[in-house]
Design an enzyme around this catalytic site. Structure first.
Site, PDB file in Angstrom:
ATOM      1  N   LYS A  44       0.833  -1.209   0.000  1.00 16.79           N
ATOM      2  CA  LYS A  44       0.000   0.000   0.000  1.00 16.79           C
ATOM      3  C   LYS A  44       0.867   1.258   0.000  1.00 16.79           C
ATOM      4  O   LYS A  44       2.066   1.194   0.286  1.00 16.79           O
ATOM      5  CB  LYS A  44      -0.961  -0.013   1.185  1.00 16.79           C
ATOM      6  CG  LYS A  44      -0.313  -0.073   2.550  1.00 16.79           C
ATOM      7  CD  LYS A  44      -1.341  -0.495   3.591  1.00 16.79           C
ATOM      8  CE  LYS A  44      -0.707  -0.795   4.911  1.00 16.79           C
ATOM      9  NZ  LYS A  44      -1.023   0.119   5.972  1.00 16.79           N
ATOM     10  N   ARG A 142     -10.451  -0.797  14.956  1.00 15.55           N
ATOM     11  CA  ARG A 142     -10.274   0.102  13.810  1.00 15.55           C
ATOM     12  C   ARG A 142     -11.080  -0.467  12.656  1.00 15.55           C
ATOM     13  O   ARG A 142     -12.165   0.016  12.350  1.00 15.55           O
ATOM     14  CB  ARG A 142      -8.767   0.181  13.502  1.00 15.55           C
ATOM     15  CG  ARG A 142      -8.367   1.191  12.479  1.00 15.55           C
ATOM     16  CD  ARG A 142      -6.874   1.219  12.247  1.00 15.55           C
ATOM     17  NE  ARG A 142      -6.367   0.001  11.599  1.00 15.55           N
ATOM     18  CZ  ARG A 142      -5.169  -0.122  11.031  1.00 15.55           C
ATOM     19  NH1 ARG A 142      -4.321   0.908  11.060  1.00 15.55           N
ATOM     20  NH2 ARG A 142      -4.790  -1.230  10.462  1.00 15.55           N
ATOM     21  N   TYR A 264      13.275  31.142   8.462  1.00 18.17           N
ATOM     22  CA  TYR A 264      11.960  31.654   8.898  1.00 18.17           C
ATOM     23  C   TYR A 264      11.852  31.671  10.415  1.00 18.17           C
ATOM     24  O   TYR A 264      12.324  30.756  11.093  1.00 18.17           O
ATOM     25  CB  TYR A 264      10.844  30.760   8.369  1.00 18.17           C
ATOM     26  CG  TYR A 264      10.533  30.946   6.907  1.00 18.17           C
ATOM     27  CD1 TYR A 264      10.142  32.198   6.412  1.00 18.17           C
ATOM     28  CD2 TYR A 264      10.608  29.875   6.031  1.00 18.17           C
ATOM     29  CE1 TYR A 264       9.836  32.362   5.069  1.00 18.17           C
ATOM     30  CE2 TYR A 264      10.301  30.026   4.691  1.00 18.17           C
ATOM     31  CZ  TYR A 264       9.919  31.268   4.208  1.00 18.17           C
ATOM     32  OH  TYR A 264       9.616  31.425   2.890  1.00 18.17           O
ATOM     33  N   MET A 312       9.887  25.036   2.836  1.00 13.20           N
ATOM     34  CA  MET A 312       9.194  24.164   1.875  1.00 13.20           C
ATOM     35  C   MET A 312      10.175  23.401   0.974  1.00 13.20           C
ATOM     36  O   MET A 312      10.010  22.213   0.717  1.00 13.20           O
ATOM     37  CB  MET A 312       8.233  24.990   1.012  1.00 13.20           C
ATOM     38  CG  MET A 312       7.382  24.133   0.095  1.00 13.20           C
ATOM     39  SD  MET A 312       6.315  25.083  -0.990  1.00 13.20           S
ATOM     40  CE  MET A 312       5.174  25.811   0.157  1.00 13.20           C
TER      41      MET A 312
END
Ligand code: PLP
Length: 373
Positions: A44, A142, A264, A312
């Site tokens: 997956k 779940r 930042y 980013m």
């Protein structure tokens, strides 16, 4: 059409190398460990970020016959790659989509009574017993049939007669916690349900479950993370081969000549004499923001800590301790590799190796090496 003569790896900010032979070796190790049980492979999330298109044939060549993905769409992609494989869809039967599973010969994992009823009705309508797994929840709360649904199925197992039951599965919540008693409790609950349900194969162990011993193996193991090199036995050394290496490129080297801050938020003070390398990897590439001031990269044998915030597309690392001139624009830094496994990056980021792998960015130049010829 624009053409470029520069290789993709020279143009890319970072190069992700995925070793398919290591994935195959990991499969073989797990397979030997669970024998005589069968070893499936969980693919997956694009084979945990490593690329299902390349990983699936490598695992098939290594002997894997049964595969699990989470989504129907993943199953459809996998079917095109492996026409003969058994493919289970862990997220189950999407209501109203039974025909799609049948068309692509995908076996839904039936996670609740309604899904069993829908698949059984579809089989009756098609006049064909179509393959499916049934998921028994033994403590995860779940997905899977809860205790009341299991009791009802024991009382009336007739819907199972309409389908081709490939097996029962259950999933361990704490397989990787060596001192947790829950895996044993889950195994006993699973066994007790199996004893009272119509006979079929059974599957319990994920990667860590495999290393808990033969009493967890049943007929079919379902490893994912260990195939991709994540340590399934975190309390001891990692028995799995490394599968991934990530090298990111230095864009610029800064010699700080006055007091200031970096990045930042101006979170990290720098003083004259500091040297900083700015590297082309950021949170948009899966280099998690929580690695701000916590991660590090390597230039050969020398570690360079991440200073300031991960942005980013970029990180900034302190190279003051490296010889002047050792790092320059174009130099590659090891972000994941022999000095920093995905598990180690994860621990610096406050997460798990699974998240590091499944977040691996789409902007990297990806090289798959090894694999079937
Ligand atoms: C139901 C199920 N089985 C098997 C696996 C594989 O687990 P692991 O990657 O821990 O081996 C997963 C992954 O989360 C899963 O959800």
């Amino acid at each position: 059409m624009t053409t470029s003569s520069t290789p993709a790896e020279a143009r890319a900010g970072a190069i992700l190398t995925i070793d398919l032979d290591a994935v195959a070796a990991n499969y073989r190790l797990l397979s030997e460990r669970v024998a005589p049980a069968e070893c499936a492979a969980v693919l997956k999330a694009d084979a945990y970020g490593l690329g299902m298109v390349q990983v699936a044939p490598a695992l098939s060549a290594a002997g894997a016959r049964t595969f699990f993905v989470a989504h129907l769409e993943e199953g459809i992609t996998l079917r095109a790659l492996l026409p003969e494989a058994t493919i289970g869809i862990l997220n189950g039967l999407m209501p109203g989509c039974a025909a799609d599973y049948a068309q692509h010969r995908l076996a839904p994992v039936l996670n609740h009574a309604g899904a069993i009823a829908e698949w059984a009705a579809f089989c009756r309508q098609q006049q064909k017993r179509l393959p499916a797994f049934v998921h028994i929840d033994t403590g995860m709360n779940r997905l899977g049939l809860g205790p009341a649904e299991v009791a009802a199925l024991i009382a009336d197992p007739s819907p199972l007669g309409d389908l081709e039951l490939l097996g029962y599965l259950s999933h361990l919540a704490t397989a990787d916690e060596v001192d947790s008693p829950l895996p044993g409790v889950q195994r006993d609950r699973f066994r007790s349900a199996l004893d009272r349900l119509p006979p079929a194969r059974a599957s319990l162990a994920n990667s860590s479950g495999i290393f808990r011993g033969a009493q967890f193996h049943f007929d079919l193991a379902r490893p994912g993370c260990a195939l991709y090199g994540i340590n399934p036995t975190p309390e001891t050394g990692n028995p799995m081969a490394r599968t991934v290496r990530l090298d990111a490129r230095v864009l610029q080297v800064r010699h700080i000549d006055s007091t200031g801050t970096v990045g930042y938020g101006a979170t990290h003070p720098v003083s004259p004499g500091t040297r900083i390398a700015t590297i082309a990897v950021g949170y948009a590439d899966g280099y998690l923001r929580s690695l701000s001031g916590a991660g590090s990269v390597w230039f050969g044998e020398q570690e360079a800590p991440v200073i300031g915030r991960v942005s980013m597309d970029l990180i900034t690392v302190d190279i003051t301790r490296l010889p002047d001139g050792a790092v320059h624009p174009g130099t590659l830094a090891e972000v994941i590799g022999p000095h920093r496994t995905p598990d180690q990056v994860a621990s610096e980021a406050g997460t798990i190796g699974y998240e590091i792998l499944t977040s691996l960015g789409r902007r990297y130049a990806r090289r798959h090496v090894g694999g079937p010829q």
